[in-house]
Design a protein around this motif. Structure first.
Motif, PDB file in Angstrom:
ATOM      1  N   ASP A 154     -31.793 -19.361  -4.209  1.00 33.32           N
ATOM      2  CA  ASP A 154     -31.478 -19.235  -5.633  1.00 33.32           C
ATOM      3  C   ASP A 154     -30.070 -19.755  -5.915  1.00 33.32           C
ATOM      4  O   ASP A 154     -29.843 -20.478  -6.895  1.00 33.32           O
ATOM      5  N   PHE A 155     -29.130 -19.440  -5.046  1.00 36.07           N
ATOM      6  CA  PHE A 155     -27.748 -19.918  -5.171  1.00 36.07           C
ATOM      7  C   PHE A 155     -27.691 -21.449  -5.124  1.00 36.07           C
ATOM      8  O   PHE A 155     -27.043 -22.096  -5.951  1.00 36.07           O
ATOM      9  N   LEU A 156     -28.394 -22.048  -4.180  1.00 39.24           N
ATOM     10  CA  LEU A 156     -28.361 -23.500  -4.016  1.00 39.24           C
ATOM     11  C   LEU A 156     -29.043 -24.221  -5.173  1.00 39.24           C
ATOM     12  O   LEU A 156     -28.564 -25.259  -5.642  1.00 39.24           O
ATOM     13  N   LEU A 157     -30.151 -23.674  -5.647  1.00 40.64           N
ATOM     14  CA  LEU A 157     -30.837 -24.287  -6.787  1.00 40.64           C
ATOM     15  C   LEU A 157     -30.021 -24.157  -8.069  1.00 40.64           C
ATOM     16  O   LEU A 157     -30.301 -24.847  -9.049  1.00 40.64           O
ATOM     17  N   GLY A 158     -29.014 -23.311  -8.042  1.00 48.35           N
ATOM     18  CA  GLY A 158     -28.129 -23.170  -9.195  1.00 48.35           C
ATOM     19  C   GLY A 158     -27.322 -24.424  -9.474  1.00 48.35           C
ATOM     20  O   GLY A 158     -26.743 -24.570 -10.560  1.00 48.35           O
ATOM     21  N   TYR A 159     -27.274 -25.353  -8.502  1.00 48.45           N
ATOM     22  CA  TYR A 159     -26.587 -26.621  -8.711  1.00 48.45           C
ATOM     23  C   TYR A 159     -27.475 -27.640  -9.434  1.00 48.45           C
ATOM     24  O   TYR A 159     -27.025 -28.750  -9.707  1.00 48.45           O
ATOM     25  N   ILE A 160     -28.712 -27.276  -9.728  1.00 50.97           N
ATOM     26  CA  ILE A 160     -29.602 -28.150 -10.489  1.00 50.97           C
ATOM     27  C   ILE A 160     -29.471 -27.781 -11.962  1.00 50.97           C
ATOM     28  O   ILE A 160     -29.954 -26.743 -12.405  1.00 50.97           O
ATOM     29  N   GLU A 161     -28.781 -28.612 -12.704  1.00 49.00           N
ATOM     30  CA  GLU A 161     -28.520 -28.334 -14.122  1.00 49.00           C
ATOM     31  C   GLU A 161     -29.682 -28.862 -14.966  1.00 49.00           C
ATOM     32  O   GLU A 161     -29.995 -30.048 -14.928  1.00 49.00           O
ATOM     33  N   GLU A 162     -30.292 -27.981 -15.742  1.00 49.51           N
ATOM     34  CA  GLU A 162     -31.530 -28.315 -16.437  1.00 49.51           C
ATOM     35  C   GLU A 162     -31.327 -28.982 -17.792  1.00 49.51           C
ATOM     36  O   GLU A 162     -32.285 -29.502 -18.365  1.00 49.51           O
ATOM     37  N   THR A 163     -30.116 -28.986 -18.307  1.00 44.97           N
ATOM     38  CA  THR A 163     -29.861 -29.575 -19.625  1.00 44.97           C
ATOM     39  C   THR A 163     -28.596 -30.421 -19.583  1.00 44.97           C
ATOM     40  O   THR A 163     -27.712 -30.202 -18.733  1.00 44.97           O
ATOM     41  N   PRO A 164     -28.458 -31.390 -20.492  1.00 46.22           N
ATOM     42  CA  PRO A 164     -27.217 -32.171 -20.558  1.00 46.22           C
ATOM     43  C   PRO A 164     -25.992 -31.292 -20.773  1.00 46.22           C
ATOM     44  O   PRO A 164     -24.928 -31.527 -20.191  1.00 46.22           O
ATOM     45  N   GLU A 165     -26.135 -30.276 -21.610  1.00 48.35           N
ATOM     46  CA  GLU A 165     -25.009 -29.389 -21.891  1.00 48.35           C
ATOM     47  C   GLU A 165     -24.546 -28.659 -20.629  1.00 48.35           C
ATOM     48  O   GLU A 165     -23.346 -28.506 -20.372  1.00 48.35           O
ATOM     49  N   ALA A 166     -25.519 -28.204 -19.840  1.00 46.67           N
ATOM     50  CA  ALA A 166     -25.186 -27.490 -18.602  1.00 46.67           C
ATOM     51  C   ALA A 166     -24.514 -28.430 -17.601  1.00 46.67           C
ATOM     52  O   ALA A 166     -23.560 -28.039 -16.910  1.00 46.67           O
ATOM     53  N   TYR A 167     -25.013 -29.662 -17.522  1.00 46.01           N
ATOM     54  CA  TYR A 167     -24.391 -30.623 -16.608  1.00 46.01           C
ATOM     55  C   TYR A 167     -22.952 -30.903 -17.021  1.00 46.01           C
ATOM     56  O   TYR A 167     -22.042 -30.932 -16.180  1.00 46.01           O
ATOM     57  N   ILE A 168     -22.724 -31.113 -18.304  1.00 46.47           N
ATOM     58  CA  ILE A 168     -21.372 -31.393 -18.792  1.00 46.47           C
ATOM     59  C   ILE A 168     -20.443 -30.233 -18.482  1.00 46.47           C
ATOM     60  O   ILE A 168     -19.309 -30.424 -18.021  1.00 46.47           O
ATOM     61  N   ASP A 169     -20.901 -29.022 -18.706  1.00 46.52           N
ATOM     62  CA  ASP A 169     -20.076 -27.841 -18.435  1.00 46.52           C
ATOM     63  C   ASP A 169     -19.661 -27.802 -16.967  1.00 46.52           C
ATOM     64  O   ASP A 169     -18.508 -27.492 -16.648  1.00 46.52           O
ATOM     65  N   TRP A 170     -20.589 -28.147 -16.080  1.00 47.14           N
ATOM     66  CA  TRP A 170     -20.272 -28.168 -14.650  1.00 47.14           C
ATOM     67  C   TRP A 170     -19.375 -29.358 -14.301  1.00 47.14           C
ATOM     68  O   TRP A 170     -18.352 -29.207 -13.621  1.00 47.14           O
ATOM     69  N   ALA A 171     -19.743 -30.556 -14.758  1.00 43.04           N
ATOM     70  CA  ALA A 171     -19.052 -31.779 -14.353  1.00 43.04           C
ATOM     71  C   ALA A 171     -17.620 -31.847 -14.872  1.00 43.04           C
ATOM     72  O   ALA A 171     -16.729 -32.359 -14.176  1.00 43.04           O
ATOM     73  N   GLU A 172     -17.382 -31.351 -16.067  1.00 43.86           N
ATOM     74  CA  GLU A 172     -16.017 -31.396 -16.596  1.00 43.86           C
ATOM     75  C   GLU A 172     -15.070 -30.581 -15.721  1.00 43.86           C
ATOM     76  O   GLU A 172     -13.901 -30.944 -15.555  1.00 43.86           O
ATOM     77  N   GLY A 173     -15.577 -29.507 -15.144  1.00 45.02           N
ATOM     78  CA  GLY A 173     -14.755 -28.706 -14.246  1.00 45.02           C
ATOM     79  C   GLY A 173     -14.630 -29.337 -12.878  1.00 45.02           C
ATOM     80  O   GLY A 173     -13.528 -29.478 -12.338  1.00 45.02           O
ATOM     81  N   TYR A 174     -15.752 -29.763 -12.300  1.00 46.37           N
ATOM     82  CA  TYR A 174     -15.733 -30.284 -10.930  1.00 46.37           C
ATOM     83  C   TYR A 174     -15.015 -31.621 -10.838  1.00 46.37           C
ATOM     84  O   TYR A 174     -14.211 -31.853  -9.924  1.00 46.37           O
ATOM     85  N   TYR A 175     -15.309 -32.536 -11.764  1.00 42.00           N
ATOM     86  CA  TYR A 175     -14.722 -33.875 -11.716  1.00 42.00           C
ATOM     87  C   TYR A 175     -13.473 -34.002 -12.589  1.00 42.00           C
ATOM     88  O   TYR A 175     -12.922 -35.099 -12.714  1.00 42.00           O
ATOM     89  N   ASP A 176     -13.048 -32.909 -13.183  1.00 40.82           N
ATOM     90  CA  ASP A 176     -11.864 -32.899 -14.038  1.00 40.82           C
ATOM     91  C   ASP A 176     -11.975 -33.945 -15.144  1.00 40.82           C
ATOM     92  O   ASP A 176     -11.066 -34.742 -15.387  1.00 40.82           O
ATOM     93  N   MET A 177     -13.154 -33.951 -15.805  1.00 42.42           N
ATOM     94  CA  MET A 177     -13.390 -34.873 -16.914  1.00 42.42           C
ATOM     95  C   MET A 177     -13.038 -34.177 -18.230  1.00 42.42           C
ATOM     96  O   MET A 177     -13.109 -32.949 -18.343  1.00 42.42           O
ATOM     97  N   GLN A 178     -12.702 -34.970 -19.217  1.00 39.24           N
ATOM     98  CA  GLN A 178     -12.333 -34.420 -20.509  1.00 39.24           C
ATOM     99  C   GLN A 178     -13.327 -34.870 -21.590  1.00 39.24           C
ATOM    100  O   GLN A 178     -13.572 -36.065 -21.749  1.00 39.24           O
ATOM    101  N   GLU A 179     -13.907 -33.920 -22.289  1.00 40.79           N
ATOM    102  CA  GLU A 179     -14.764 -34.184 -23.451  1.00 40.79           C
ATOM    103  C   GLU A 179     -15.798 -35.274 -23.171  1.00 40.79           C
ATOM    104  O   GLU A 179     -15.836 -36.318 -23.830  1.00 40.79           O
ATOM    105  N   MET A 180     -16.647 -35.007 -22.193  1.00 41.48           N
ATOM    106  CA  MET A 180     -17.710 -35.962 -21.878  1.00 41.48           C
ATOM    107  C   MET A 180     -18.656 -36.138 -23.058  1.00 41.48           C
ATOM    108  O   MET A 180     -18.880 -35.197 -23.832  1.00 41.48           O
ATOM    109  N   SER A 181     -19.202 -37.325 -23.191  1.00 38.82           N
ATOM    110  CA  SER A 181     -20.107 -37.641 -24.296  1.00 38.82           C
ATOM    111  C   SER A 181     -21.470 -36.983 -24.082  1.00 38.82           C
ATOM    112  O   SER A 181     -22.195 -37.333 -23.146  1.00 38.82           O
ATOM    113  N   LEU A 182     -21.812 -36.053 -24.956  1.00 40.04           N
ATOM    114  CA  LEU A 182     -23.119 -35.404 -24.875  1.00 40.04           C
ATOM    115  C   LEU A 182     -24.225 -36.427 -25.117  1.00 40.04           C
ATOM    116  O   LEU A 182     -25.265 -36.405 -24.439  1.00 40.04           O
TER     117      LEU A 182
END
Length: 225
Positions: A154-182
């Motif tokens: 369950d923990f590992l599958l938590g890295y599978i982001e099911e929506t664009p919004e969820a991916y952006i929320d994760w990626a902006e933190g991990y890759y230090d991105m700013q205001e990614m285009s939805l």
């Protein structure tokens, strides 16, 4: 063999779709392959391999074939880890009952798929959409707390982001991105072909030709290159 009775898991085609989407996005956002979390490779025309590696010792590998799908994960903090066992062996029943074709692929790519590092393993085959597991789950439920008995799946599958919004929320933190285009991320989630403009909207600093080459290796459509 028994049916998986742990945390509900998405169907294999949906998992396949999202793992490839996130791999393409990670390629665009990060030019260093070893720093990416999501990866996707086509081993053969009928076999694909998606993976998650969080960089802290945990990973998830998924084999997608015409006849079935295999999920193998490793949570380094799980009591089911070989490194947590006195004998240092894979947890009993971990690979029990796996269809021969899937097991053969796992063995052929033993090093890339980290066969020995495993705390959970389940699969789907044929037209049966239910996930199956070996006897390891039964043993784990008898020996460990219920939350530990899933081997971190369950923990590992938590890295599978099911929506664009969820991916952006994760990626902006991990890759230090700013205001990614939805809108741009949504295009990828909708399987739009990738072109230079889409890459630049997501990461203006990315070398387009290099990103395009890697994206094509994922079997993703590209335009204007």
């Amino acid at each position: 063999m028994q049916y998986w009775n742990g945390t509900p898991i998405m169907e294999a085609p949906i998992l396949h779709q999202w793992m490839r989407v996130m791999a393409v996005l990670d390629i665009i956002l990060c030019d260093e392959e070893w720093l990416r979390v999501h990866r996707y490779h086509e081993l053969r025309p009928d076999i694909a391999w998606g993976s998650v590696d969080n960089g802290t010792g945990d990973h998830l590998h998924v084999l997608f074939t015409n006849t079935g799908t295999l999920i193998k994960g490793f949570d380094h903090e799980s009591p089911l880890s070989p490194y947590a066992r006195e004998d240092g062996e894979i947890y009993p029943g971990m690979y029990e009952g796996i269809p021969e074709e899937l097991h053969s692929i796992l063995c052929q790519h033993e090093e890339e798929l980290n066969r020995e590092d495993v705390t959970c393993c389940i699969w789907q085959e044929g037209d049966d959409l239910k996930w199956k597991t070996g006897s390891w789950m039964k043993y784990a439920l008898a020996e460990e707390h219920e939350t530990d008995a899933e081997g971190g799946l369950d923990f590992l599958l938590g890295y599978i982001e099911e929506t664009p919004e969820a991916y952006i929320d994760w990626a902006e933190g991990y890759y230090d991105m700013q205001e990614m285009s939805l809108a741009a991320v949504t295009e990828i989630y909708n399987h739009a072909p990738v072109n230079a403009d889409l890459i630049r909207r997501l990461n203006p600093n990315r070398k387009v030709s290099v990103a395009m080459d890697e994206i094509k290796e994922c079997g993703w459509a590209v335009q204007g290159f």
